[in-house]
Design an enzyme around this catalytic site. Structure first.
Site, PDB file in Angstrom:
ATOM      1  N   ARG A  46       0.841  -1.198   0.000  1.00 39.30           N
ATOM      2  CA  ARG A  46       0.000   0.000   0.000  1.00 39.30           C
ATOM      3  C   ARG A  46       0.875   1.247   0.000  1.00 39.30           C
ATOM      4  O   ARG A  46       1.855   1.329   0.742  1.00 39.30           O
ATOM      5  CB  ARG A  46      -0.927   0.020   1.223  1.00 39.30           C
ATOM      6  CG  ARG A  46      -1.878  -1.170   1.264  1.00 39.30           C
ATOM      7  CD  ARG A  46      -2.812  -1.114   2.447  1.00 39.30           C
ATOM      8  NE  ARG A  46      -3.604  -2.338   2.533  1.00 39.30           N
ATOM      9  CZ  ARG A  46      -4.481  -2.607   3.499  1.00 39.30           C
ATOM     10  NH1 ARG A  46      -4.676  -1.718   4.463  1.00 39.30           N
ATOM     11  NH2 ARG A  46      -5.158  -3.734   3.503  1.00 39.30           N
ATOM     12  N   ARG A  73       2.270   1.182  10.296  1.00 39.91           N
ATOM     13  CA  ARG A  73       1.749   1.575   8.981  1.00 39.91           C
ATOM     14  C   ARG A  73       2.893   1.525   7.972  1.00 39.91           C
ATOM     15  O   ARG A  73       3.733   2.423   7.913  1.00 39.91           O
ATOM     16  CB  ARG A  73       1.135   2.978   9.049  1.00 39.91           C
ATOM     17  CG  ARG A  73       0.226   3.307   7.876  1.00 39.91           C
ATOM     18  CD  ARG A  73      -0.372   4.702   8.044  1.00 39.91           C
ATOM     19  NE  ARG A  73      -1.188   4.788   9.244  1.00 39.91           N
ATOM     20  CZ  ARG A  73      -2.464   4.429   9.312  1.00 39.91           C
ATOM     21  NH1 ARG A  73      -3.069   3.943   8.240  1.00 39.91           N
ATOM     22  NH2 ARG A  73      -3.149   4.547  10.429  1.00 39.91           N
ATOM     23  N   GLU A  86      -5.907  -0.785  15.989  1.00 40.77           N
ATOM     24  CA  GLU A  86      -6.561  -1.747  15.100  1.00 40.77           C
ATOM     25  C   GLU A  86      -5.604  -2.859  14.670  1.00 40.77           C
ATOM     26  O   GLU A  86      -4.465  -2.600  14.277  1.00 40.77           O
ATOM     27  CB  GLU A  86      -7.075  -1.026  13.850  1.00 40.77           C
ATOM     28  CG  GLU A  86      -7.736  -1.961  12.843  1.00 40.77           C
ATOM     29  CD  GLU A  86      -7.784  -1.379  11.436  1.00 40.77           C
ATOM     30  OE1 GLU A  86      -7.810  -2.173  10.483  1.00 40.77           O
ATOM     31  OE2 GLU A  86      -7.777  -0.138  11.317  1.00 40.77           O
ATOM     32  N   SER A 128      -9.962  -5.758  10.770  1.00 38.01           N
ATOM     33  CA  SER A 128     -11.206  -5.117  10.369  1.00 38.01           C
ATOM     34  C   SER A 128     -12.032  -6.170   9.665  1.00 38.01           C
ATOM     35  O   SER A 128     -11.581  -6.748   8.680  1.00 38.01           O
ATOM     36  CB  SER A 128     -10.894  -3.967   9.408  1.00 38.01           C
ATOM     37  OG  SER A 128     -11.634  -2.842   9.711  1.00 38.01           O
ATOM     38  N   ARG A 181       1.390  -6.395  12.964  1.00 34.07           N
ATOM     39  CA  ARG A 181       0.814  -5.745  14.142  1.00 34.07           C
ATOM     40  C   ARG A 181       0.676  -6.735  15.305  1.00 34.07           C
ATOM     41  O   ARG A 181       0.762  -6.341  16.470  1.00 34.07           O
ATOM     42  CB  ARG A 181      -0.531  -5.112  13.795  1.00 34.07           C
ATOM     43  CG  ARG A 181      -0.394  -3.931  12.844  1.00 34.07           C
ATOM     44  CD  ARG A 181      -1.665  -3.104  12.732  1.00 34.07           C
ATOM     45  NE  ARG A 181      -1.482  -1.987  11.803  1.00 34.07           N
ATOM     46  CZ  ARG A 181      -2.316  -0.976  11.664  1.00 34.07           C
ATOM     47  NH1 ARG A 181      -3.429  -0.931  12.397  1.00 34.07           N
ATOM     48  NH2 ARG A 181      -2.082  -0.003  10.800  1.00 34.07           N
TER      49      ARG A 181
END
Length: 423
Positions: free
Chosen positions: A259, A274, A346, A349, A388
């Site tokens: 990403r 991130r 987070e 999701s 994560r």
């Protein structure tokens, strides 16, 4: 994408959902374009019928030796009208389809109101955060002595990359294996090893294109690097008509994800939270409309189970209207406790997309033999983000001497009970 028949009958609900997301009403514009398309379509059908009728008359007159000049001139005019109508219809239909791709999925009624993440609703907390008798470190500080190397990664690739050495690389591999074994062995997901590059059609099908093109990496051949395994897994049913008896179809994959993080400038610039490249175990379900709500709860529980087995405290949040993703109708976020940050972050999701993606992919199922196909419902979630999870294990398991105690569930995958600082 949307069913235009539904939109005609539920324009107020469509606009209400957009307004809940903070967007302007749009049903009137869409329906005006739809009406124009249908008007042109009707006129085109009339022109085509007149052309066909005149063609028959022309053939009959010619066969009888009658004058055909006037008929031929009229027929030429009708052929021109049909061609112009076809071009106009194609242009309006393309404009309508392009417009429909810009609108997000319709929210489910129980999605809470709110403009951003501050309005998300906490549903439950599981586990109690550990009380430290020393000041816990953030993972980037702690990891520097364990084999987490950001400097070398930056030399190789720039910012938002990490190089894991030795025990850290092995821990990442162990985590992925543990997650896959749990999801395939106990939760019934079929493991898939998908391509990591996909075409624009696949990216359109799972709504990365056209809206999120800036967040993607593309090769010189036009293929895109997958931002998540949701893209290839969900698109495996694109263009298919499935048997109802084969649903729900559950798939999982461990892949790198790529990403650009185009909209995250200045956010989480340190550490592994991130990154441009990260590993994730993805969960995807393909269901009937009747199954999807229950499947959403099941998928979320499957993701939660990873954290339960690892003994990591977490909470489950129901995202509000303004924080729900473009393609989702309802989303649960699972947030893990990070003592180094003193906050929940987070880690998964889980979203129910209803038939939003299925319409873009033309993915359907046949309820029973001989019955008309219906669109499937698609769901996706992380089970979990591997990097994560590694971060959470470091921060929650850290000791005063810089070592890290690993959860018992990982011992047989990793081969040791602790991470030790390296010289």
């Amino acid at each position: 994408m949307f069913d235009l028949k539904w939109l005609r009958e539920n324009s107020a609900a469509f606009d209400a959902s957009l307004q809940r997301r903070g967007a302007a009403p749009a049903a009137a514009d869409v329906l005006a374009l739809d009406a124009e398309r249908r008007r042109i379509e009707t006129e085109l059908q009339e022109s085509q019928s007149a052309r066909n009728r005149l063609s028959r008359e022309f053939g009959q007159a010619r066969a009888k030796g009658q004058p055909v000049d006037q008929l031929q001139a009229e027929l030429g005019q009708l052929k021109d009208a049909v061609k112009a109508g076809e071009e106009q219809l194609a242009a309006v239909a393309a404009e309508l389809e392009a417009k429909l791709t810009t609108y997000p999925n319709v929210l489910q009624p129980d999605v809470p109101e709110g403009a951003d993440e501050t309005a998300n609703v906490e549903l439950r907390r599981v586990g109690t955060p550990r009380q430290f008798n020393f000041q816990p470190l953030a993972h980037d500080e702690l990891g520097a002595r364990l084999g987490m190397d950001f400097a070398t990664a930056a030399k190789l690739s720039g910012a938002r990359f990490v190089l894991l050495r030795g025990q850290m690389a092995r821990l990442e591999r162990a985590l992925a294996a543990f997650m896959l074994d749990l999801q395939t062995g106990e939760h019934g997901y079929t493991e898939i090893a998908p391509p990591l590059m996909v075409g624009e059609k696949a990216l359109f099908g799972t709504n990365q294109l056209p809206k999120f093109a800036d967040d993607l990496f593309f090769t010189t051949t036009g293929l895109g690097l997958i931002p998540t395994a949701e893209v290839p897994l969900t698109n495996t049913v694109g263009g298919e008509i499935l048997d109802a008896g084969d649903l729900p179809l559950r798939m999982t994959a461990h892949t790198p994800c790529f990403r650009s993080e185009a909209g995250s400038a200045g956010r989480d610039t340190k550490g592994m939270i991130r990154q441009h490249q990260f590993n994730k175990v993805e969960l995807v379900s393909i269901t009937t409309p009747e199954q999807s709500a229950a499947e959403h709860e099941r998928m979320t529980a499957c993701a939660e189970e990873v954290l339960k087995r690892l003994g990591l405290p977490y909470r489950v949040m129901l995202l509000c209207a303004g924080d729900t993703g473009f393609g989702a109708s309802k989303t649960y976020d699972i947030e893990v406790w990070l003592p180094g940050q003193g906050n929940y972050r987070e880690i998964s999701s889980c979203s129910n997309c209803l038939d939003f993606q299925a319409r873009r992919m033309n993915a359907r199922y046949r309820p029973a033999p001989g019955e008309k196909p219906r669109f499937v419902h698609t769901l996706n979630g992380s089970g979990l983000a591997v990097g994560r999870t590694l971060v959470a294990i470091l921060e929650n398991g850290q000791e005063a001497d810089g070592s890290v105690t690993l959860p018992p569930a990982l011992h047989r995958y990793f081969g040791q009970e602790r991470l030790l600082p390296v010289a």
